[in-house]
Design an enzyme around this catalytic site. Structure first.
Site, short mmCIF file in Angstrom:
data_model
loop_
_atom_site.label_atom_id
_atom_site.label_comp_id
_atom_site.label_asym_id
_atom_site.label_seq_id
_atom_site.Cartn_x
_atom_site.Cartn_y
_atom_site.Cartn_z
CD GLU A 182 27.56 49.48 55.60
OE1 GLU A 182 27.40 48.25 55.57
OE2 GLU A 182 28.62 50.01 55.99
N PRO B 53 45.82 47.44 50.65
CG PRO B 53 46.90 47.26 52.71
CD PRO B 53 47.09 47.77 51.31
NE ARG B 54 36.90 47.25 52.09
CZ ARG B 54 36.12 48.10 51.44
NH1 ARG B 54 36.62 48.79 50.42
NH2 ARG B 54 34.87 48.25 51.77
CG LEU C 233 42.09 54.08 56.92
CD1 LEU C 233 41.54 54.44 58.29
CD2 LEU C 233 41.09 53.23 56.15
N GLY C 234 41.79 56.32 53.16
CA GLY C 234 41.23 57.47 52.48
C GLY C 234 42.00 57.96 51.28
CD GLU C 235 47.10 58.84 51.03
OE1 GLU C 235 47.56 59.94 50.69
OE2 GLU C 235 47.81 57.88 51.41
CD GLU D 115 36.00 52.84 45.43
OE1 GLU D 115 37.01 52.11 45.49
OE2 GLU D 115 35.53 53.43 46.42
#
Length: 429
Positions: free
Chosen positions: A63, A264-265, A305-307, A340
């Protein structure tokens, strides 16, 4: 106010004294940021800049990331406004710290008690607010409305189960939904459900379809490209429990000439994934350890994260995780955002479970930018020909890119609805 809302407000006021203790307990469990836990009580950790302020709220990662295009639009079109983004999870806060532009503020959302809500609104004094998905917190929404904050419920998604719960309190549901100046569900099903609860529908907007491709670090891209060399790259994006090993085995026959990147999520599952890979004899490198893939590694475990933008740009083909639950006898996930890879012109393959993205997936499939297989062990038959035919892969990626561009028009619809609710430039201070 309806009897149900009066009761809710009374109960939340009674339990409010327990909130600090409960939040401290959550912080000890790693569920709250101990240095910012007071924000959940409405106590700001940052000063409010002078001028008008617009508040955007999303509870979790998906979100809040869907709000980034709205942030960019506000910064571009209305630089006179301060933008505050609130969220409710540690992961979303971590990502927003990396992704929000300079000058945009982030706070954890207050818990829905009268005191926390009042303290939050007293400090920030927003003129307008956008809530994404289905964040229907009664105290927060009704108190904001009482203070004449213009409210938008955007990209709203609500399940039949949630509707059944609200139908026990029809007056409360109607009162909360009528507090919004605009209600913009993300699909027809959610529109019908919200309308049945008394909402006036002002159009459809799905913010998860809006925006640009995820960002990346060019330096990291150069280093990883050099480490991978001329091997083709398959990226398994946003994988879930059970999918990693199944996907690795699916590409065993291609392993000698392939670099497989697992993203991985939930990166916190990294240790369990690494243990399973070690047990099965696979050689891998861990991104979180600072390692890069080389000729001695079968695959790369991208547990950071974030890559995602970095790994998608490295890909020749992308496999969408969270979509193979039935074949693996796992609880359904519903898939992840196929736009994406499409925005980057990458050919993509998914499993059959894309229920959370059904309309988007159908559009990409019809356009020829997304392929579907029934199970992980069927992937090689689709991926291998794409890796062998660069021209065909690029054509498929371009078809996906065009379809993604057509899907992303919701931001303009939201902007058209939000603009009349914003304070005029040079307005109240």
């Amino acid at each position: 106010m309806s009897p149900a809302l009066i009761a809710y407000r009374s109960v939340t006021r009674l339990i409010e004294p327990l909130a600090p203790r409960l939040l401290d307990a959550r912080a000890k469990q790693g569920k709250e940021d101990p240095t910012r836990v007071d924000e959940r009580l409405g106590l700001a950790s940052a000063a409010r800049p002078a001028g008008d302020l617009v508040w955007l709220h999303g509870v979790s990662v998906g979100e809040t990331l869907s709000l980034l295009p709205v942030v960019e639009r506000l910064r571009d079109r209305r630089p006179d406004l301060t933008v505050l983004v609130t969220s409710g999870t540690l992961t979303s806060a971590t990502l927003l710290a990396k992704r929000l532009p300079a000058g945009v503020l982030h706070q954890f959302a207050p818990i829905d008690t009268p005191g926390a809500v009042g303290a939050f609104l007293d400090h920030w004094r927003p003129r307008a607010a956008v809530f994404v998905e289905s964040e229907l917190w009664p105290n927060l929404i009704l108190e904001a409305r009482r203070r004449e904050v213009k409210l938008v419920l955007a990209s709203a998604r609500i399940t039949e189960k949630t509707v059944d719960g609200w139908r026990r309190f029809p007056g409360a549901a109607r009162e909360i939904l009528s507090a919004f100046d605009r209600v913009l569900p993300q699909d027809e099903a959610s529109a019908a459900r919200l309308e049945s609860l008394g909402a006036r529908i002002d159009g459809h907007v799905n913010l998860k379809l809006a925006g640009a491709a995820p960002p990346h670090d060019p330096g990291a891209f150069t280093r990883l490209s050099a480490a991978i060399g001329d091997r083709p790259v398959v990226v398994a994006a946003s994988t879930h429990d059970g999918e990693e090993i199944a996907l690795v085995r699916a590409f065993d026959k291609l392993a000698d000439r392939l670099c497989l990147i697992l993203v991985p999520r939930h990166p916190e599952r990294s240790a369990a994934i690494a243990a399973a890979l070690t047990r099965d004899g696979y050689r891998f490198a861990l991104r979180s350890n600072g390692r890069e893939p080389d000729r001695d590694t079968d695959l790369y475990l991208a547990d950071t994260l974030g890559e995602m933008g970095l790994f998608l740009r490295l890909a020749d083909v992308v496999v969408m995780g969270g979509s193979f639950s039935a074949a693996l006898e796992k609880p359904p996930v519903g898939g992840h955002n196929p736009l994406e890879p499409a925005r980057l012109g990458k050919p993509a393959v998914t499993g059959p479970d894309m229920s959370n993205w059904a309309a988007v997936a159908d559009a990409l499939i019809q356009a020829g930018g997304l392929a579907v297989v029934e199970a992980p062990w069927d992937l090689s038959s689709v991926v291998a020909p794409l890796l062998a035919d660069d021209k065909a892969a690029k054509a498929m990626g371009e078809r996906g890119r065009r379809a993604a561009a057509e899907a992303g028009s919701g931001l303009d619809r939201l902007w058209d609805n939000l603009t009349p609710l914003l304070p005029p430039a040079g307005g109240r201070r």
